[in-house]
Design a protein around this motif. Sequence first.
Motif, PDB file in Angstrom:
ATOM      1  N   LYS A  43       0.838  -1.193   0.000  1.00 18.69           N
ATOM      2  CA  LYS A  43       0.000   0.000   0.000  1.00 18.69           C
ATOM      3  C   LYS A  43       0.879   1.251   0.000  1.00 18.69           C
ATOM      4  O   LYS A  43       1.992   1.252   0.487  1.00 18.69           O
ATOM      5  CB  LYS A  43      -0.925  -0.005   1.218  1.00 18.69           C
ATOM      6  CG  LYS A  43      -1.975  -1.115   1.193  1.00 18.69           C
ATOM      7  CD  LYS A  43      -2.898  -1.009   2.392  1.00 18.69           C
ATOM      8  CE  LYS A  43      -3.967  -2.095   2.358  1.00 18.69           C
ATOM      9  NZ  LYS A  43      -4.870  -2.018   3.527  1.00 18.69           N
ATOM     10  N   VAL A  44       0.325   2.316  -0.559  1.00 18.30           N
ATOM     11  CA  VAL A  44       1.079   3.560  -0.674  1.00 18.30           C
ATOM     12  C   VAL A  44       1.154   4.249   0.682  1.00 18.30           C
ATOM     13  O   VAL A  44       0.158   4.364   1.398  1.00 18.30           O
ATOM     14  CB  VAL A  44       0.406   4.494  -1.699  1.00 18.30           C
ATOM     15  CG1 VAL A  44       1.159   5.815  -1.790  1.00 18.30           C
ATOM     16  CG2 VAL A  44       0.347   3.825  -3.060  1.00 18.30           C
ATOM     17  N   ASN A  45       2.344   4.706   1.038  1.00 21.56           N
ATOM     18  CA  ASN A  45       2.509   5.481   2.258  1.00 21.56           C
ATOM     19  C   ASN A  45       1.932   6.881   2.023  1.00 21.56           C
ATOM     20  O   ASN A  45       2.261   7.525   1.012  1.00 21.56           O
ATOM     21  CB  ASN A  45       3.991   5.563   2.620  1.00 21.56           C
ATOM     22  CG  ASN A  45       4.211   6.087   4.020  1.00 21.56           C
ATOM     23  OD1 ASN A  45       3.822   7.206   4.349  1.00 21.56           O
ATOM     24  ND2 ASN A  45       4.844   5.286   4.856  1.00 21.56           N
ATOM     25  N   PRO A  46       1.077   7.381   2.934  1.00 24.84           N
ATOM     26  CA  PRO A  46       0.419   8.671   2.703  1.00 24.84           C
ATOM     27  C   PRO A  46       1.380   9.844   2.579  1.00 24.84           C
ATOM     28  O   PRO A  46       1.030  10.869   1.990  1.00 24.84           O
ATOM     29  CB  PRO A  46      -0.499   8.825   3.931  1.00 24.84           C
ATOM     30  CG  PRO A  46       0.034   7.870   4.948  1.00 24.84           C
ATOM     31  CD  PRO A  46       0.639   6.743   4.180  1.00 24.84           C
ATOM     32  N   GLN A  47       2.603   9.737   3.106  1.00 20.55           N
ATOM     33  CA  GLN A  47       3.526  10.860   3.027  1.00 20.55           C
ATOM     34  C   GLN A  47       4.475  10.774   1.825  1.00 20.55           C
ATOM     35  O   GLN A  47       5.345  11.623   1.659  1.00 20.55           O
ATOM     36  CB  GLN A  47       4.342  10.979   4.302  1.00 20.55           C
ATOM     37  CG  GLN A  47       5.448   9.955   4.469  1.00 20.55           C
ATOM     38  CD  GLN A  47       6.356  10.293   5.642  1.00 20.55           C
ATOM     39  OE1 GLN A  47       6.116  11.237   6.383  1.00 20.55           O
ATOM     40  NE2 GLN A  47       7.398   9.506   5.823  1.00 20.55           N
ATOM     41  N   LEU A  48       4.279   9.750   0.964  1.00 20.59           N
ATOM     42  CA  LEU A  48       5.169   9.570  -0.182  1.00 20.59           C
ATOM     43  C   LEU A  48       5.154  10.778  -1.106  1.00 20.59           C
ATOM     44  O   LEU A  48       6.199  11.249  -1.563  1.00 20.59           O
ATOM     45  CB  LEU A  48       4.792   8.305  -0.952  1.00 20.59           C
ATOM     46  CG  LEU A  48       5.630   7.974  -2.188  1.00 20.59           C
ATOM     47  CD1 LEU A  48       7.095   7.814  -1.817  1.00 20.59           C
ATOM     48  CD2 LEU A  48       5.121   6.705  -2.859  1.00 20.59           C
ATOM     49  N   ARG A  49       3.976  11.305  -1.389  1.00 21.68           N
ATOM     50  CA  ARG A  49       3.875  12.465  -2.291  1.00 21.68           C
ATOM     51  C   ARG A  49       4.576  13.678  -1.680  1.00 21.68           C
ATOM     52  O   ARG A  49       5.284  14.422  -2.381  1.00 21.68           O
ATOM     53  CB  ARG A  49       2.414  12.789  -2.584  1.00 21.68           C
ATOM     54  CG  ARG A  49       2.232  13.957  -3.553  1.00 21.68           C
ATOM     55  CD  ARG A  49       0.764  14.175  -3.877  1.00 21.68           C
ATOM     56  NE  ARG A  49       0.225  13.067  -4.622  1.00 21.68           N
ATOM     57  CZ  ARG A  49       0.332  12.932  -5.938  1.00 21.68           C
ATOM     58  NH1 ARG A  49       0.997  13.837  -6.630  1.00 21.68           N
ATOM     59  NH2 ARG A  49      -0.190  11.900  -6.552  1.00 21.68           N
ATOM     60  N   ARG A  50       4.403  13.886  -0.370  1.00 21.66           N
ATOM     61  CA  ARG A  50       5.075  15.019   0.293  1.00 21.66           C
ATOM     62  C   ARG A  50       6.584  14.862   0.220  1.00 21.66           C
ATOM     63  O   ARG A  50       7.321  15.832   0.031  1.00 21.66           O
ATOM     64  CB  ARG A  50       4.622  15.120   1.751  1.00 21.66           C
ATOM     65  CG  ARG A  50       3.216  15.630   1.948  1.00 21.66           C
ATOM     66  CD  ARG A  50       2.978  16.104   3.375  1.00 21.66           C
ATOM     67  NE  ARG A  50       3.284  15.079   4.369  1.00 21.66           N
ATOM     68  CZ  ARG A  50       4.232  15.191   5.280  1.00 21.66           C
ATOM     69  NH1 ARG A  50       5.001  16.268   5.333  1.00 21.66           N
ATOM     70  NH2 ARG A  50       4.420  14.231   6.171  1.00 21.66           N
ATOM     71  N   LEU A  51       7.064  13.625   0.411  1.00 21.88           N
ATOM     72  CA  LEU A  51       8.499  13.368   0.318  1.00 21.88           C
ATOM     73  C   LEU A  51       9.041  13.742  -1.058  1.00 21.88           C
ATOM     74  O   LEU A  51      10.065  14.412  -1.179  1.00 21.88           O
ATOM     75  CB  LEU A  51       8.783  11.888   0.590  1.00 21.88           C
ATOM     76  CG  LEU A  51       9.061  11.451   2.032  1.00 21.88           C
ATOM     77  CD1 LEU A  51       9.147   9.939   2.113  1.00 21.88           C
ATOM     78  CD2 LEU A  51      10.341  12.071   2.550  1.00 21.88           C
ATOM     79  N   GLY A  52       8.320  13.291  -2.106  1.00 15.65           N
ATOM     80  CA  GLY A  52       8.766  13.580  -3.460  1.00 15.65           C
ATOM     81  C   GLY A  52       8.733  15.067  -3.779  1.00 15.65           C
ATOM     82  O   GLY A  52       9.707  15.620  -4.305  1.00 15.65           O
ATOM     83  N   ARG A 151       7.210   2.183   1.457  1.00  7.66           N
ATOM     84  CA  ARG A 151       6.044   1.329   1.691  1.00  7.66           C
ATOM     85  C   ARG A 151       5.197   1.906   2.817  1.00  7.66           C
ATOM     86  O   ARG A 151       5.683   2.659   3.659  1.00  7.66           O
ATOM     87  CB  ARG A 151       6.475  -0.090   2.077  1.00  7.66           C
ATOM     88  CG  ARG A 151       7.379  -0.762   1.091  1.00  7.66           C
ATOM     89  CD  ARG A 151       7.639  -2.202   1.506  1.00  7.66           C
ATOM     90  NE  ARG A 151       7.930  -2.327   2.920  1.00  7.66           N
ATOM     91  CZ  ARG A 151       9.136  -2.184   3.452  1.00  7.66           C
ATOM     92  NH1 ARG A 151      10.161  -1.867   2.679  1.00  7.66           N
ATOM     93  NH2 ARG A 151       9.313  -2.335   4.738  1.00  7.66           N
ATOM     94  N   GLU A 152       3.938   1.502   2.844  1.00  4.46           N
ATOM     95  CA  GLU A 152       3.069   1.875   3.956  1.00  4.46           C
ATOM     96  C   GLU A 152       3.619   1.241   5.221  1.00  4.46           C
ATOM     97  O   GLU A 152       3.911   0.048   5.270  1.00  4.46           O
ATOM     98  CB  GLU A 152       1.641   1.397   3.716  1.00  4.46           C
ATOM     99  CG  GLU A 152       0.691   1.823   4.843  1.00  4.46           C
ATOM    100  CD  GLU A 152      -0.677   1.178   4.719  1.00  4.46           C
ATOM    101  OE1 GLU A 152      -1.655   1.851   5.033  1.00  4.46           O
ATOM    102  OE2 GLU A 152      -0.745   0.008   4.319  1.00  4.46           O
ATOM    103  N   GLY A 153       3.781   2.038   6.268  1.00  2.00           N
ATOM    104  CA  GLY A 153       4.291   1.519   7.525  1.00  2.00           C
ATOM    105  C   GLY A 153       5.797   1.557   7.645  1.00  2.00           C
ATOM    106  O   GLY A 153       6.343   1.387   8.733  1.00  2.00           O
ATOM    107  N   ALA A 154       6.514   1.767   6.540  1.00  2.00           N
ATOM    108  CA  ALA A 154       7.976   1.863   6.602  1.00  2.00           C
ATOM    109  C   ALA A 154       8.342   3.199   7.247  1.00  2.00           C
ATOM    110  O   ALA A 154       7.813   4.243   6.857  1.00  2.00           O
ATOM    111  CB  ALA A 154       8.579   1.752   5.211  1.00  2.00           C
ATOM    112  N   PRO A 155       9.242   3.193   8.226  1.00  2.00           N
ATOM    113  CA  PRO A 155       9.546   4.447   8.923  1.00  2.00           C
ATOM    114  C   PRO A 155      10.267   5.469   8.053  1.00  2.00           C
ATOM    115  O   PRO A 155      10.098   6.662   8.232  1.00  2.00           O
ATOM    116  CB  PRO A 155      10.434   3.992  10.086  1.00  2.00           C
ATOM    117  CG  PRO A 155      11.044   2.704   9.630  1.00  2.00           C
ATOM    118  CD  PRO A 155       9.989   2.054   8.777  1.00  2.00           C
TER     119      PRO A 155
END
Length: 299
Positions: A43-52, A151-155
Motif C-alpha cells: 500500500k502507498v505510504n500517505p507521506q510519499l507524495r510530500r516526500l517527493g 512502503r506503507e508503515g515503513a519508517p
Amino acid sequence: GRHPCHIHTLVNNMSAALGSVVTLALLSTSTALFQIPTLPGTKVNPQLRRLGDSQHGNELSFTIQVSEDRSFTWAEDPSYRPSFLAIKGLNVRLTDEPGKATMPGADGPRPHLSSGCCKVELLSPGSFTAMNGEVELDLDQDSACWEIIQREGAPAGQLLIGVDLKSKAERNSASLPPGRLFLNVAMWDPVVLTEHRQKLAVAEKAHREISQMKDKALEAMRTTGNPIMKALKFREACQAMEKLDLSPHRYLKEEVPEDGDEVLTNGFHIVKTGTLWQKNNAFLPRSEHQLLGTCSVKL
C-alpha cells in the motif's frame, strides 16, 4: 415404500442440486485463485507524495567510496589496506521534470510505491585521482533520474538516484563497472525519526539490562558446583538470550541514524551515508542486487 420411478427422480434432483453447489464452489475458488493477492507492504505510504514534492529543485553533492574488497571493514584487520576508488564532487539537482530512464521503483513490480521517475541535472560528474591524474566519471546525462520509494508503515523513505556509467572507472585494483548505478540514501520525517530514536533508547536500556542478567547467570553457572543450580542458571541464561533475540534493539539500531548523521532539508531529514549498487535490467525481487560501495551526501 416409494415407487422406483419416484426414487430415481429424487436421486436425479439431488445429484443436480449437488452439482450446482459444487460448480458454484469451484467458480468461487477459481475466481479467488486468479485474483492477484495484496502482498504485505504494497500500500502507498500517505507521506510519499510530500516526500517527493519536497525534493524538487534540491541540490546534493555525493562522495563515493569503492573498495576492491566488497566485504572489507576496518575493524576486522587494521593492518590490511585494500585499494580504494574515492570519487568526489558528484553534484546533482533533483528536477520535477518526468524522467525516461529505468528506475527500480517506477519500473519495478510495485510502481505505486514510487514518487515517480524524475530527471536529475548533473551539475558535475564527479572525479577521482588515477595514475595519470584527475579523471572524471563518464556519465550519461540523459540517463540520470531520481525517485523516492516508501512502503506503507515503513519508517523511512529511500531516495534513489540512477545514472548510467558509460565506461569503467578504475584506480589500482578498485573499480566501478560500466552500467546503471544507483545511489541510495534514507529520508526521514522529523516526527517519525524522533519517535524511533525514543524507541531505540528504550530498547537499548532493556538490551543492557537483559545482557547483564545473561552474563550474571552464565557466571553463576560456571562457578557453582551444584548441578541443580548449574541447570537453573543455564536456563536463566537461555531465557535472557531468547529475550535478546526477540528484542527490537537490533533492527532499530540498524535503521535509525545516530544523532548528527542526517541533515534537514525542505522539512525532511536526509541521512548522510548510503550505498552504491547495481541491479539487473529486470527489477524483480529476486534479481541480482550487487553492492558496489558506499556514498556520503551533503547539501
